[in-house]
Design an enzyme around this catalytic site. Structure first.
Site, mmCIF file in Angstrom:
data_model
loop_
_atom_site.group_PDB
_atom_site.id
_atom_site.type_symbol
_atom_site.label_atom_id
_atom_site.label_comp_id
_atom_site.label_asym_id
_atom_site.label_seq_id
_atom_site.Cartn_x
_atom_site.Cartn_y
_atom_site.Cartn_z
ATOM 1 N N TYR A 43 9.092 13.597 -3.559
ATOM 2 C CA TYR A 43 8.194 12.444 -3.723
ATOM 3 C C TYR A 43 8.155 12.011 -5.182
ATOM 4 C CZ TYR A 43 3.783 9.814 -3.832
ATOM 5 O OH TYR A 43 2.818 8.842 -4.020
ATOM 6 N N ASP A 58 -0.976 27.018 -4.826
ATOM 7 C CA ASP A 58 -1.915 26.305 -5.686
ATOM 8 C C ASP A 58 -1.389 24.938 -6.120
ATOM 9 O OD1 ASP A 58 -4.228 27.785 -5.931
ATOM 10 O OD2 ASP A 58 -3.475 29.010 -7.581
ATOM 11 N N LEU A 99 -6.337 9.895 -6.166
ATOM 12 C CA LEU A 99 -7.233 8.840 -5.712
ATOM 13 C C LEU A 99 -7.962 9.259 -4.436
ATOM 14 C CD1 LEU A 99 -4.784 5.840 -6.189
ATOM 15 C CD2 LEU A 99 -6.606 6.557 -7.750
ATOM 16 N N GLU A 126 5.042 -5.739 11.549
ATOM 17 C CA GLU A 126 5.546 -7.071 11.227
ATOM 18 C C GLU A 126 6.695 -7.037 10.227
ATOM 19 O OE1 GLU A 126 1.376 -9.604 11.664
ATOM 20 O OE2 GLU A 126 1.823 -8.542 9.800
ATOM 21 N N HIS A 128 -0.983 -3.149 2.410
ATOM 22 C CA HIS A 128 -2.372 -3.605 2.351
ATOM 23 C C HIS A 128 -3.302 -2.843 3.289
ATOM 24 C CE1 HIS A 128 -1.254 -5.638 6.067
ATOM 25 N NE2 HIS A 128 -2.533 -5.914 6.276
ATOM 26 N N ARG A 129 -2.757 -2.072 4.209
ATOM 27 C CA ARG A 129 -3.611 -1.299 5.113
ATOM 28 C C ARG A 129 -3.889 0.106 4.591
ATOM 29 N NH1 ARG A 129 -2.149 -2.438 11.486
ATOM 30 N NH2 ARG A 129 -3.254 -4.423 11.645
ATOM 31 N N GLY A 130 -3.185 0.490 3.544
ATOM 32 C CA GLY A 130 -3.414 1.799 2.951
ATOM 33 C C GLY A 130 -4.672 1.809 2.095
ATOM 34 N N GLY A 187 2.765 4.290 -9.062
ATOM 35 C CA GLY A 187 3.406 5.591 -8.992
ATOM 36 C C GLY A 187 2.420 6.697 -8.681
ATOM 37 N N SER A 188 2.583 7.840 -9.350
ATOM 38 C CA SER A 188 1.725 8.998 -9.106
ATOM 39 C C SER A 188 1.817 9.928 -10.308
ATOM 40 C CB SER A 188 2.178 9.734 -7.848
ATOM 41 O OG SER A 188 1.605 11.019 -7.793
ATOM 42 N N SER A 189 0.751 10.652 -10.572
ATOM 43 C CA SER A 189 0.765 11.569 -11.711
ATOM 44 C C SER A 189 1.709 12.745 -11.490
ATOM 45 C CB SER A 189 -0.647 12.100 -11.985
ATOM 46 O OG SER A 189 -1.165 12.774 -10.850
ATOM 47 N N CYS A 190 2.215 12.930 -10.258
ATOM 48 C CA CYS A 190 3.144 14.034 -10.012
ATOM 49 C C CYS A 190 4.517 13.775 -10.624
ATOM 50 C CB CYS A 190 3.278 14.304 -8.526
ATOM 51 S SG CYS A 190 4.161 13.025 -7.622
ATOM 52 N N GLY A 201 -3.846 -0.187 -1.259
ATOM 53 C CA GLY A 201 -3.529 -1.585 -0.978
ATOM 54 C C GLY A 201 -4.729 -2.359 -0.480
ATOM 55 N N HIS A 229 -4.724 14.733 1.288
ATOM 56 C CA HIS A 229 -4.871 15.294 -0.055
ATOM 57 C C HIS A 229 -6.109 16.180 -0.114
ATOM 58 C CE1 HIS A 229 -2.178 11.834 -1.123
ATOM 59 N NE2 HIS A 229 -1.630 12.785 -1.845
ATOM 60 N N LYS A 280 9.185 8.377 -7.029
ATOM 61 C CA LYS A 280 8.291 7.593 -7.878
ATOM 62 C C LYS A 280 8.880 7.374 -9.276
ATOM 63 C CE LYS A 280 4.964 6.550 -5.131
ATOM 64 N NZ LYS A 280 4.693 5.132 -4.804
#
Length: 322
Positions: A138, A280, A168, A40, A13-15, A108-111, A18, A181, A142
Site C-alpha cells: 500500500y 504492533d 484519519l 458507474e 466521494h462515498r468514502g 496519500g498516507s503517512s505510511c 471523499g 483501522h 502511495k
C-alpha cells in the site's frame, strides 16, 4: 467564471475522506461537484476513466479514492492493495493531464515514510529507509502517486499537489471487525463489549506504539485549503524533491492511551487486555506538520471530541443496519 461554478471531480466521494471533502466544498458554496459511484465508473478501468474525463472535463480533481484498511487487511490482501491503488492513481492523474485539468490533489498516507524514520516525520524523510513490512505494498502505491504528480509537474508543467494525512477517523469510517483501522475497530469492540457486558476487551499488540489521529472534517478542510492556495504559495513550501505536504495534529498518544480514551467515551467498565502475539506495526508515526501550519491551516477538532462524534456516527450506522 465564478470560482464556485468550477467543475470539481471528487474521486471516491462515498468514502470517509471523499464524502467529507464534498461536504466541505458544498459548505463553502461550490455548486458543480462531479461524482461517480464505483458501479458507474471503475477507476481501475483505463478506458472508462478516459471516457469519463473526455465527457465531463473537470477543472479540478481530488483523488480521494483508494483501497484502504488496517494491519490485518494489508497483510491479507497485499496484491489487491497495490494493484487497485496503482491503477486508480495512474488512470486519474494521467487523464487529468491529458484533458487539461487545472489543479489536482492526491491524497496519500503517512505510511509512505520509513518504519524507523526520525520523529516527527518531515516530508524529506521519504525514501530514506525501509518501509513497515505489514503495509509495504500500500505504501509503495502511495509513493508512486506522489511521484506521478511530481513527474507530470516536471515534464508537463501541471499543478498537481499531494497531501499526506496521518491516521484519519470520523463520519463514514469503516467499522469492520477485522479490516478496519485501529480507532474505528476499538470503537466497535468497546461498544459491543459494553452491550454484551463482557468482562474484558482484547487489543492487538503491546499497546506501546504511538499514533497520531486527525478528524476527517479537519482533513477535508485541509484539502480544500491546499487546493485554494495559489501555485506560488504552494510551491514556496515545497520543492522538486519534496512536493507533498503532511497533514496532521502534530500530537500523538500510545495505543494503550487511545484504548483508555475510547473506553471512557463509550463508557465501557471492563478490563483492557493486550494480545502480544499480534503485530504492533510501526513503533511510532508522528508527522511534522510545520509546513502545513506555515500555509495557514490548523485542526479544529480535539481527539476526545472527535471520538465522541465518531461513536455517535457508529451508533447511527448500527441503528440503520439493524
Amino acid at each position: 467564471m465564478n470560482q464556485f461554478d468550477k467543475r470539481i471531480f471528487v474521486a471516491g466521494h462515498r468514502g470517509m475522506v471523499g464524502s467529507a471533502i464534498v461536504r466541505c466544498l458544498e459548505a463553502q458554496g461550490y455548486r458543480n461537484i462531479i461524482t461517480r459511484t464505483r458501479a458507474e465508473l471503475d477507476l481501475t478501468d483505463q478506458a472508462g476513466v478516459r471516457a469519463f474525463f473526455a465527457e465531463e472535463k473537470p477543472q479540478e480533481v481530488y483523488v480521494a479514492a483508494a483501497k484502504v484498511g488496517g494491519i490485518h487487511a494489508n497483510n491479507t490482501y497485499p496484491a489487491e492493495f497495490i494493484y487497485s491503488n496503482l491503477m486508480v492513481e495512474a488512470n486519474v492523474i494521467h487523464e487529468a493531464w491529458r484533458t487539461g485539468v487545472a489543479k489536482l490533489l492526491f491524497l496519500g498516507s503517512s505510511c509512505i515514510y520509513p518504519r524507523l524514520a526520525p520523529q516527527p516525520m518531515a516530508e524529506d524523510a521519504l525514501l530514506t529507509g525501509k518501509l513497515e513490512p505489514t503495509n509495504e505494498p500500500y505504501a509503495i502505491a502511495k509513493i508512486a502517486g506522489i511521484k506521478l504528480c511530481e513527474s507530470y509537474n516536471r515534464q508537463y508543467g501541471c499543478d498537481f499537489r499531494s497531501v499526506m494525512p496521518t491516521n484519519l477517523y470520523g463520519p463514514g469510517d469503516n467499522y469492520h471487525p477485522e479490516n478496519s483501522h485501529v480507532l474505528p475497530a476499538m470503537i466497535r469492540r468497546f461498544h459491543e463489549a459494553k452491550m454484551a457486558d463482557a468482562p474484558s476487551v482484547v487489543i492487538w499488540g503491546t499497546g506501546s506504539p504511538k499514533r497520531e489521529f486527525l478528524y476527517v472534517e479537519d482533513m477535508a478542510r485541509a484539502c480544500v485549503h491546499v487546493m485554494d492556495l495559489s501555485r506560488e504559495a504552494y510551491a514556496a513550501n515545497t520543492d522538486v524533491s519534496v512536493s507533498h505536504i503532511n497533514v496532521g495534529t502534530g500530537e500523538d498518544l500510545s495505543i494503550a492511551e487511545l484504548a483508555s480514551l475510547v473506553s471512557e467515551v463509550v463508557d465501557y467498565q471492563g478490563e483492557i487486555r493486550y494480545d502480544t502475539s499480534k503485530p504492533d506495526g510501526t513503533p511510532r508515526k508522528l508527522l511534522d506538520v510545520s509546513r502545513m501550519h506555515a500555509l495557514g491551516w490548523r485542526p479544529q477538532v480535539g481527539l476526545r471530541e472527535g471520538i465522541a462524534r465518531a461513536y455517535e456516527d457508529f451508533r447511527s450506522e448500527e441503528l440503520v443496519a439493524s
